[in-house]
Scaffold this active site. Structure first.
Site, PDB file in Angstrom:
ATOM      1  CE  LYS A  69      87.534  23.013  54.550  1.00 10.07           C
ATOM      2  NZ  LYS A  69      88.427  24.192  54.910  1.00 10.07           N
ATOM      3  CG  ASP A 122      90.335  25.121  58.352  1.00 10.98           C
ATOM      4  OD1 ASP A 122      90.612  23.999  58.357  1.00 10.98           O
ATOM      5  OD2 ASP A 122      89.421  25.023  57.673  1.00 10.98           O
TER       6      ASP A 122
HETATM    7  P1  NAP Z   1      89.049  30.981  48.763  1.00 11.95           P
HETATM    8  O1  NAP Z   1      87.223  31.247  49.326  1.00 11.95           O
HETATM    9  O2  NAP Z   1      88.016  31.032  46.700  1.00 11.95           O
HETATM   10  O3  NAP Z   1      89.097  33.103  49.003  1.00 11.95           O
HETATM   11  C1  NAP Z   1      90.327  32.846  47.797  1.00 11.95           C
HETATM   12  C2  NAP Z   1      90.349  34.819  48.280  1.00 11.95           C
HETATM   13  O4  NAP Z   1      91.925  34.339  47.153  1.00 11.95           O
HETATM   14  C3  NAP Z   1      89.549  36.071  47.767  1.00 11.95           C
HETATM   15  O5  NAP Z   1      89.863  37.014  48.599  1.00 11.95           O
HETATM   16  C4  NAP Z   1      90.035  36.160  46.381  1.00 11.95           C
HETATM   17  O6  NAP Z   1      90.150  37.560  46.337  1.00 11.95           O
HETATM   18  C5  NAP Z   1      92.174  36.240  46.979  1.00 11.95           C
HETATM   19  N1  NAP Z   1      92.039  36.192  45.480  1.00 11.95           N
HETATM   20  C6  NAP Z   1      92.099  34.971  44.847  1.00 11.95           C
HETATM   21  N2  NAP Z   1      92.450  35.250  43.588  1.00 11.95           N
HETATM   22  C7  NAP Z   1      93.618  36.128  43.699  1.00 11.95           C
HETATM   23  C8  NAP Z   1      94.186  36.996  43.306  1.00 11.95           C
HETATM   24  N3  NAP Z   1      94.950  37.197  41.277  1.00 11.95           N
HETATM   25  N4  NAP Z   1      94.674  37.985  43.202  1.00 11.95           N
HETATM   26  C9  NAP Z   1      94.840  38.996  44.736  1.00 11.95           C
HETATM   27  N5  NAP Z   1      94.125  38.178  45.643  1.00 11.95           N
HETATM   28  C10 NAP Z   1      93.308  36.322  44.926  1.00 11.95           C
HETATM   29  O7  NAP Z   1      89.830  29.849  49.550  1.00 11.95           O
HETATM   30  P2  NAP Z   1      90.120  29.269  50.183  1.00 11.95           P
HETATM   31  O8  NAP Z   1      89.511  28.516  50.827  1.00 11.95           O
HETATM   32  O9  NAP Z   1      89.985  30.732  51.677  1.00 11.95           O
HETATM   33  O10 NAP Z   1      91.019  28.541  50.379  1.00 11.95           O
HETATM   34  C11 NAP Z   1      93.147  30.186  50.312  1.00 11.95           C
HETATM   35  C12 NAP Z   1      94.164  29.292  50.665  1.00 11.95           C
HETATM   36  O11 NAP Z   1      94.245  29.038  51.551  1.00 11.95           O
HETATM   37  C13 NAP Z   1      93.538  27.753  48.907  1.00 11.95           C
HETATM   38  O12 NAP Z   1      95.670  28.021  49.030  1.00 11.95           O
HETATM   39  C14 NAP Z   1      93.901  26.697  50.192  1.00 11.95           C
HETATM   40  O13 NAP Z   1      94.491  25.794  49.610  1.00 11.95           O
HETATM   41  C15 NAP Z   1      94.442  27.378  51.525  1.00 11.95           C
HETATM   42  N6  NAP Z   1      94.691  26.606  53.280  1.00 11.95           N
HETATM   43  C16 NAP Z   1      95.069  26.229  53.276  1.00 11.95           C
HETATM   44  C17 NAP Z   1      94.349  25.662  54.664  1.00 11.95           C
HETATM   45  C18 NAP Z   1      95.290  24.920  55.951  1.00 11.95           C
HETATM   46  O14 NAP Z   1      95.180  23.738  56.248  1.00 11.95           O
HETATM   47  N7  NAP Z   1      96.544  25.178  55.281  1.00 11.95           N
HETATM   48  C19 NAP Z   1      93.772  24.929  55.392  1.00 11.95           C
HETATM   49  C20 NAP Z   1      92.281  26.192  54.237  1.00 11.95           C
HETATM   50  C21 NAP Z   1      93.139  26.617  52.771  1.00 11.95           C
HETATM   51  P3  NAP Z   1      89.030  38.321  46.005  1.00 11.95           P
HETATM   52  O15 NAP Z   1      87.432  37.847  47.179  1.00 11.95           O
HETATM   53  O16 NAP Z   1      88.634  39.042  45.764  1.00 11.95           O
HETATM   54  O17 NAP Z   1      87.845  37.245  44.902  1.00 11.95           O
END
Ligand code: NAP
Length: 280
Positions: A66, A102
């Site tokens: 992305k 998104d």
């Molecule tokens: P990302 O960039 O890897 O970000 C992950 C975030 O979660 C960070 O803020 C991280 O905190 C936090 N995190 C991870 N593990 C944690 C824990 N154990 N405790 C507390 N905070 C934690 O991921 P992303 O791309 O934003 O995606 C996140 C989620 O959104 C995924 O589940 C994805 O499948 C979903 N999503 C859904 C859609 C949809 O269309 N519905 C679209 C996009 C994404 P730190 O910064 O402290 O590491």
């Protein structure tokens, strides 16, 4: 001639987008086909040049491309530029233009499922990753009343707030402080992967202080009802999972490619069928 669309990612076999878009093309008798392309990071630049050369009409971009795709596109929409990520590419003439649907997809799903406008909402976004940034900037662009951001790594949340190009009232909080202040918010958006299959008993924050009637949205859709959504429902909150965001990010991309609003109920039932369940 059949127009070609698709999605690029690594991995990509699990993608629900081909079923959703191909059904929408069929329903509209639109002569097009949507294919999932498995593109590894070392092949990204060649793949984008290839898409352009063979005349692909538009495509989605998913993990891990992305952000990495941005230098290879001819133009980037200002919202996608601010978010720093592209999930939809549109071909116009000989140019490839990058968009991010998104955040707008989340907002459309929120409007549809809550019947409310974001302008009246005091929002807490939990998480500061790519999805949180897309949702935060889109909410700010749409004029949400206030948007606070909380994250395990508070500096990461502060960096998103500092770089926000849209003016909005906003605080940055740690997870514990957010837990104590939950009663202040009308909309809480959970954007971390915590609670996603297979670790379904995990929850990023406790909802002990949430007020009944608050709208709690988790952008995860596997499982349909995460632990945090179950707790929200038990405490009298209204809840929404991530299926609507997924459907609308796709519907907005479809409209950009074809100029046509697809039937989102039909898209939802195709995706639900693929996931094998019903909405929570
Ligand atoms: P990302 O960039 O890897 O970000 C992950 C975030 O979660 C960070 O803020 C991280 O905190 C936090 N995190 C991870 N593990 C944690 C824990 N154990 N405790 C507390 N905070 C934690 O991921 P992303 O791309 O934003 O995606 C996140 C989620 O959104 C995924 O589940 C994805 O499948 C979903 N999503 C859904 C859609 C949809 O269309 N519905 C679209 C996009 C994404 P730190 O910064 O402290 O590491």
């Amino acid at each position: 001639m059949t127009a070609l669309y698709g999605v690029i990612g690594d991995p990509i076999a699990h993608s629900l987008s081909p079923a959703m878009h191909n059904d929408a093309f069929r329903a509209l008798q639109y002569d097009a086909y949507y294919h999932a392309f498995h593109i590894t990071p070392e092949n990204l630049e060649t793949a984008v040049k290839g898409m352009k050369a063979i005349g692909v009409a538009g495509f989605n971009v998913t993990i891990p491309h992305k952000t990495a795709i941005m230098p290879y596109l001819d133009e980037i929409d200002p919202l996608a530029e601010a978010i720093g990520a592209v999930n939809t590419v549109v071909r116009r003439g000989g140019s490839l233009i990058g968009y991010n649907t998104d955040g707008p997809g989340f907002i459309q799903a929120f409007r549809e499922e809550s019947g409310k406008d974001v302008k009246t909402e005091k929002v807490l976004v939990i998480g500061a990753g790519g999805a949180a940034k897309a949702i935060y900037y889109s909410l700010a662009k749409e004029g949400a009343a206030a948007i606070d951001l909380c994250n395990r790594n508070v500096e990461r949340a502060a960096a998103i707030q500092r770089a926000n190009p849209f003016s909005c009232q906003s605080d940055v909080l740690g997870l514990k402080e957010a837990e104590t202040r939950l009663g202040e918010y009308t909309l809480i958006v959970q954007t971390t992967p915590v609670g996603m299959h297979p670790d379904t008993e995990a929850q990023p924050v406790s909802l002990e202080n949430v007020k009944p009637g608050t709208f709690v949205s988790d952008i995860i859709y596997n499982p349909f009802e995460t632990k945090i959504l179950k707790e929200a429902r038990k405490r009298g909150a209204r809840t929404q999972n991530g299926l609507g965001m997924f459907i609308y990010q796709g519907a907005i991309a479809f409209k950009k490619w074809t100029g046509i609003n697809p039937d989102t109920d039909r898209m939802k039932s195709i995706v639900l069928d693929k996931l094998g369940g019903t909405l929570c």
